[in-house]
Write a protein that holds these residues in place. Structure first.
Motif, short mmCIF file in Angstrom:
data_model
loop_
_atom_site.label_atom_id
_atom_site.label_comp_id
_atom_site.label_asym_id
_atom_site.label_seq_id
_atom_site.Cartn_x
_atom_site.Cartn_y
_atom_site.Cartn_z
N GLU A 145 22.77 29.47 27.10
CA GLU A 145 23.40 30.58 26.40
C GLU A 145 22.44 31.08 25.32
OE1 GLU A 145 27.37 31.37 23.63
OE2 GLU A 145 26.97 29.38 24.42
N VAL A 146 22.34 32.39 25.18
CA VAL A 146 21.49 32.98 24.14
C VAL A 146 22.39 33.55 23.06
CG1 VAL A 146 19.76 34.73 23.62
CG2 VAL A 146 19.67 33.50 25.80
N ILE A 147 22.17 33.10 21.83
CA ILE A 147 22.95 33.62 20.71
C ILE A 147 22.00 34.27 19.71
CG2 ILE A 147 24.79 31.92 20.96
CD1 ILE A 147 23.61 30.51 18.48
N GLU A 148 22.56 35.09 18.83
CA GLU A 148 21.77 35.75 17.80
C GLU A 148 22.17 35.16 16.46
OE1 GLU A 148 21.93 40.14 16.28
OE2 GLU A 148 20.82 40.08 18.17
N MET A 149 21.17 34.80 15.65
CA MET A 149 21.45 34.27 14.32
C MET A 149 20.33 34.73 13.38
SD MET A 149 20.40 30.19 14.57
CE MET A 149 21.91 29.74 15.30
N THR A 150 20.62 34.69 12.09
CA THR A 150 19.61 35.08 11.11
C THR A 150 18.59 33.96 10.95
OG1 THR A 150 20.80 34.19 9.21
CG2 THR A 150 21.28 36.48 9.82
N ASN A 151 17.44 34.30 10.40
CA ASN A 151 16.43 33.28 10.12
C ASN A 151 16.98 32.24 9.14
OD1 ASN A 151 14.49 34.40 11.78
ND2 ASN A 151 13.64 35.68 10.16
N LEU A 152 17.82 32.67 8.20
CA LEU A 152 18.41 31.74 7.24
C LEU A 152 19.34 30.76 7.95
CD1 LEU A 152 18.79 30.78 4.35
CD2 LEU A 152 20.59 32.50 4.08
N GLU A 153 20.19 31.26 8.84
CA GLU A 153 21.08 30.38 9.60
C GLU A 153 20.26 29.38 10.43
OE1 GLU A 153 25.00 33.05 10.59
OE2 GLU A 153 23.12 33.55 11.63
N TRP A 154 19.19 29.86 11.04
CA TRP A 154 18.35 28.99 11.87
C TRP A 154 17.71 27.89 11.02
CZ3 TRP A 154 13.34 27.36 12.14
CH2 TRP A 154 12.94 26.76 13.33
N SER A 155 17.19 28.25 9.85
CA SER A 155 16.52 27.25 9.00
C SER A 155 17.51 26.23 8.45
CB SER A 155 15.74 27.93 7.87
OG SER A 155 16.61 28.64 7.03
N ILE A 156 18.70 26.66 8.10
CA ILE A 156 19.71 25.72 7.60
C ILE A 156 20.14 24.77 8.72
CG2 ILE A 156 22.10 25.54 6.76
CD1 ILE A 156 21.49 28.03 5.04
N VAL A 213 14.42 25.83 1.29
CA VAL A 213 14.83 26.89 2.21
C VAL A 213 14.60 28.23 1.54
CG1 VAL A 213 16.76 27.84 3.53
CG2 VAL A 213 16.54 25.37 3.26
N ASP A 214 13.85 29.07 2.22
CA ASP A 214 13.55 30.42 1.75
C ASP A 214 14.82 31.27 1.80
OD1 ASP A 214 12.50 32.90 1.19
OD2 ASP A 214 11.28 33.02 3.01
N THR A 215 15.16 31.91 0.70
CA THR A 215 16.35 32.78 0.68
C THR A 215 15.98 34.23 0.40
OG1 THR A 215 16.72 32.26 -1.65
CG2 THR A 215 17.91 30.93 -0.04
N SER A 216 14.75 34.61 0.71
CA SER A 216 14.31 35.99 0.47
C SER A 216 14.95 36.94 1.48
CB SER A 216 12.79 36.07 0.57
OG SER A 216 12.36 35.79 1.88
N ALA A 217 14.77 38.22 1.25
CA ALA A 217 15.38 39.25 2.10
C ALA A 217 14.94 39.13 3.56
CB ALA A 217 15.04 40.63 1.55
N SER A 218 13.74 38.66 3.80
CA SER A 218 13.26 38.56 5.18
C SER A 218 14.07 37.54 6.00
CB SER A 218 11.78 38.16 5.20
OG SER A 218 11.62 36.86 4.69
N MET A 219 14.78 36.66 5.35
CA MET A 219 15.57 35.66 6.06
C MET A 219 16.83 36.27 6.67
SD MET A 219 13.78 33.00 6.01
CE MET A 219 14.74 31.56 6.35
N ALA A 220 17.12 37.53 6.36
CA ALA A 220 18.27 38.22 6.94
C ALA A 220 17.94 38.79 8.32
CB ALA A 220 18.74 39.34 6.01
N LYS A 221 16.67 38.79 8.70
CA LYS A 221 16.30 39.26 10.04
C LYS A 221 16.91 38.34 11.07
CE LYS A 221 11.90 41.25 8.68
NZ LYS A 221 10.45 41.13 8.78
#
Length: 74
Positions: free
Chosen positions: A38-49, A15-23
């Motif tokens: 339902e549409v929710i917002e999550m970070t790329n890191l949350e999505w990948s996990i 799992v990539d943990t770079s700064a771009s995963m905060a988008k």
């Protein structure tokens, strides 16, 4: 592709943990009991996990099902 050794399968998830995963991204969740999606917002890191957790869950179910089938026919 999983590597198989002595009857065991090893699967690795990186799992990539770079700064771009905060988008953030918008993710559409299916509606329950006839409700609208339902549409929710999550970070790329949350999505990948979440993706990795679902894949592991799927692997455990598949392995457990195969084990039960083998026990029934032994």
């Amino acid at each position: 592709m999983p590597a198989e050794r002595a009857g065991y399968t090893v699967t690795m998830f990186l799992v990539d943990t770079s700064a771009s995963m905060a988008k953030t991204r918008e993710v559409e969740l299916p509606g329950r009991d006839g409700q609208d999606a339902e549409v929710i917002e999550m970070t790329n890191l949350e999505w990948s996990i979440q993706f990795v957790m679902l894949k592991i869950q799927e692997m455990v179910r598949t392995t457990s099902s195969a084990r039960v089938r083998r026990q029934r026919f032994s």
